[in-house]
Design an enzyme around this catalytic site. Sequence first.
Site, short mmCIF file in Angstrom:
data_model
loop_
_atom_site.label_atom_id
_atom_site.label_comp_id
_atom_site.label_asym_id
_atom_site.label_seq_id
_atom_site.Cartn_x
_atom_site.Cartn_y
_atom_site.Cartn_z
N TRP A 48 28.73 40.83 40.79
CA TRP A 48 29.17 39.86 41.79
C TRP A 48 28.87 39.98 43.29
CZ3 TRP A 48 30.12 35.10 40.05
CH2 TRP A 48 30.61 35.07 38.76
N ASP B 170 35.30 39.70 49.10
CA ASP B 170 35.37 38.81 47.91
C ASP B 170 36.54 39.64 47.21
OD1 ASP B 170 35.39 37.43 45.39
OD2 ASP B 170 33.30 37.85 45.23
N LYS C 30 42.01 34.06 38.50
CA LYS C 30 42.10 35.28 37.98
C LYS C 30 43.83 35.66 38.09
CE LYS C 30 37.66 36.10 38.02
NZ LYS C 30 36.88 36.16 36.91
#
Length: 362
Positions: free
Chosen positions: A103, A173, A197
Amino acid sequence: MTKRAYNFNAGPAALPLEVLQKAQEELVEYQGIGMSIMEISHRSSQYEQLNAETQSLLKELFAIPDGYKVLFMQGGASTQFAAIPMNFLKAGQVGGYVHTGSWADKALKEAKLFGETKIVASSEADKFTRIPDVSQLALDPGTAYLHITSNETIEGAQYQQYPDTGSVPLIGDMSSDILCRPVDVSKFAMIYAGAQKNLGPSGVTVVILREDMLQDTPKNIPTMLRYETHVKNNSLYNTPPVYSVYMVNLVLKWIRDNGGLTAMEKRNREKTSLIYKAIDQSGGFYRGVVDPGSRSIMNITFRLKDDELEKQFIKESEQHGFVGLKGHRSVGGLRASTYNAVPYEACKALAEFMVDFQKRNG
């Protein structure tokens, strides 16, 4: 109700049962208004109240200081990868990135489309099995910001401490570990997270933005990609993802009612320790992918001796009611995502299954 699966999906992921039951109760009619929350106008007083309450809940739970705005945006973290350099990476400046896995790499690739970037620390040489040492980062004066990925969902590595970036804005992030533990938000100029999530279902992205970041942002950015647009309109410039924000509201209340972030962290560490113990005490039958000092309390990655045994593990685990234990297609292996809403009982059941599987196949 039939027995619920042991849900270890990486995202979209488990939601608290109490939240789902409350949503079920209010699905057809929301608070006596004669219609579902999905049917109301986002200009209505009911939605404006929900929007404001959800912002307030997040500020309270995450201890967000004054001087920050909470935004509800769309497009997931992937849209933020582009919006960040578009808004904050000016000509003559460099976007700093810590490269910790899949990511972080995606965020970096998007930034390269808009300006100059620099990898200031990386664990690529170690195959992303650890978080690099960021305690003594030397950032160039022309660094526009430093971007980090607090938890690598795919590789399973998580920051234990965040870097001190001085006057350089720190952007995080936190898509896969936001609200799993207390965080000093004042260290960050911006935090963002896709909801799917720990916050709720997919469809909304939470952005926590320090107000001074809006000074002198370019005016030639498309309207929907300008943070200024969403700040000025309190996340109501266009039709928001109403139902996703409603679900985030319920999840935040669930976290609050279950002791807040300190209690969440305690419970998360108790849960994941069960699985890490099964790995560490297996005598090598299971092998943890990540260095112990960088292990995630959200995504536990591990391997067996060969692909065939891993396939057998997946097959048998599914027969026992476990879902989502196959590792990401880019890295293979096995992964258990133990987000806030995954109950202790599910982690205990997985640890017991792992011990039993080893006995039968060791």
